[in-house]
Design a protein around this motif. Structure first.
Motif, PDB file in Angstrom:
ATOM      1  N   PRO A  51      55.171  -9.555  83.214  1.00  0.00           N
ATOM      2  CA  PRO A  51      54.036  -9.862  84.093  1.00  0.00           C
ATOM      3  C   PRO A  51      53.937  -8.885  85.263  1.00  0.00           C
ATOM      4  O   PRO A  51      54.946  -8.450  85.811  1.00  0.00           O
ATOM      5  N   LYS A  52      52.698  -8.567  85.626  1.00  0.00           N
ATOM      6  CA  LYS A  52      52.431  -7.606  86.687  1.00  0.00           C
ATOM      7  C   LYS A  52      51.712  -8.285  87.834  1.00  0.00           C
ATOM      8  O   LYS A  52      51.036  -9.302  87.659  1.00  0.00           O
ATOM      9  N   CYS A 110      54.152  -4.893  94.353  1.00  0.00           N
ATOM     10  CA  CYS A 110      52.974  -4.828  93.473  1.00  0.00           C
ATOM     11  C   CYS A 110      53.138  -3.666  92.499  1.00  0.00           C
ATOM     12  O   CYS A 110      53.768  -2.660  92.812  1.00  0.00           O
ATOM     13  N   ASP A 111      52.557  -3.820  91.339  1.00  0.00           N
ATOM     14  CA  ASP A 111      52.638  -2.794  90.308  1.00  0.00           C
ATOM     15  C   ASP A 111      51.468  -1.819  90.355  1.00  0.00           C
ATOM     16  O   ASP A 111      51.549  -0.721  89.818  1.00  0.00           O
ATOM     17  N   HIS A 112      50.375  -2.228  90.987  1.00  0.00           N
ATOM     18  CA  HIS A 112      49.201  -1.376  91.160  1.00  0.00           C
ATOM     19  C   HIS A 112      48.445  -1.930  92.363  1.00  0.00           C
ATOM     20  O   HIS A 112      48.490  -3.133  92.623  1.00  0.00           O
ATOM     21  N   ILE A 119      49.311 -11.298  87.047  1.00  0.00           N
ATOM     22  CA  ILE A 119      48.726 -11.453  85.723  1.00  0.00           C
ATOM     23  C   ILE A 119      49.791 -12.112  84.860  1.00  0.00           C
ATOM     24  O   ILE A 119      50.846 -11.532  84.620  1.00  0.00           O
ATOM     25  N   GLU A 120      49.516 -13.342  84.452  1.00  0.00           N
ATOM     26  CA  GLU A 120      50.465 -14.106  83.659  1.00  0.00           C
ATOM     27  C   GLU A 120      49.802 -14.537  82.358  1.00  0.00           C
ATOM     28  O   GLU A 120      48.729 -15.145  82.393  1.00  0.00           O
ATOM     29  N   ASN A 121      50.433 -14.216  81.242  1.00  0.00           N
ATOM     30  CA  ASN A 121      49.894 -14.544  79.923  1.00  0.00           C
ATOM     31  C   ASN A 121      48.456 -14.051  79.771  1.00  0.00           C
ATOM     32  O   ASN A 121      47.599 -14.747  79.244  1.00  0.00           O
TER      33      ASN A 121
END
Length: 164
Positions: A12-13, A36-38, A150-152
């Motif tokens: 997850p991101k 954070c990833d982005h 963002i999950e699933n």
């Protein structure tokens, strides 16, 4: 233009959302976006150094706001669509200038700024997210950003007020 950001759906991101820095990037804001990833910046950046500092946290996608002037800002698009882990984000500065139908375009999150007021609504399955202003305080509006895990394959946006 669609920018695809390669992320691994099994990991997850979290996407950081920021707007209206107007040249000011507070340490408290950097801390709120840590991990954070982005990062998506919805305009009125104010100074390219803000984007450079954000890029130390995570890759950045930014659009130009109505107060972004100078040669550095000419490289910023007015709108941008980004796909991250099958979630489509559409970024623009002023929501009143939305130039497409988000539902028909398959967009999950419309990101805007401009008003300096944080707001999160959902209409016809589309999130409309304004993180508010992360720059100088205006009126009695909070200093704020947003985080979107963002999950699933589903975005879960939330606004984060910054305590100063």
């Amino acid at each position: 233009m669609l920018r695809q950001v390669g992320m691994n759906a099994t990991n997850p991101k979290t996407i950081g959302i920021i707007s209206d820095t107007h040249g000011l990037l507070r340490p408290e804001v950097e801390k709120a976006l840590a991990g954070c990833d982005h990062i998506l910046h919805a305009g009125d950046v104010g100074d390219n150094r803000v984007l450079e500092r954000l890029a130390r946290i995570a890759p950045v996608t930014a659009v130009r706001g109505n107060m972004d002037y100078g040669s550095w800002s000419n490289a910023l698009p007015v709108t941008e669509m980004v796909e991250i882990d099958t979630v489509f984000f559409y970024i623009l500065h002023d929501l009143n200038r939305l130039d497409l139908d988000p539902v028909a375009a398959g967009i999950h999150v419309v990101v805007s700024g401009h008003t300096h007021q944080p707001e999160l609504t959902r209409q016809e399955g589309v999130f409309y997210l304004n993180p508010g202003s992360a720059g100088q305080r205006r009126y009695d509006y909070p200093i704020s950003v947003a985080r979107v895990p963002i999950e699933n394959g589903q975005p879960i946006p939330r606004i984060v007020e910054i305590a100063l």
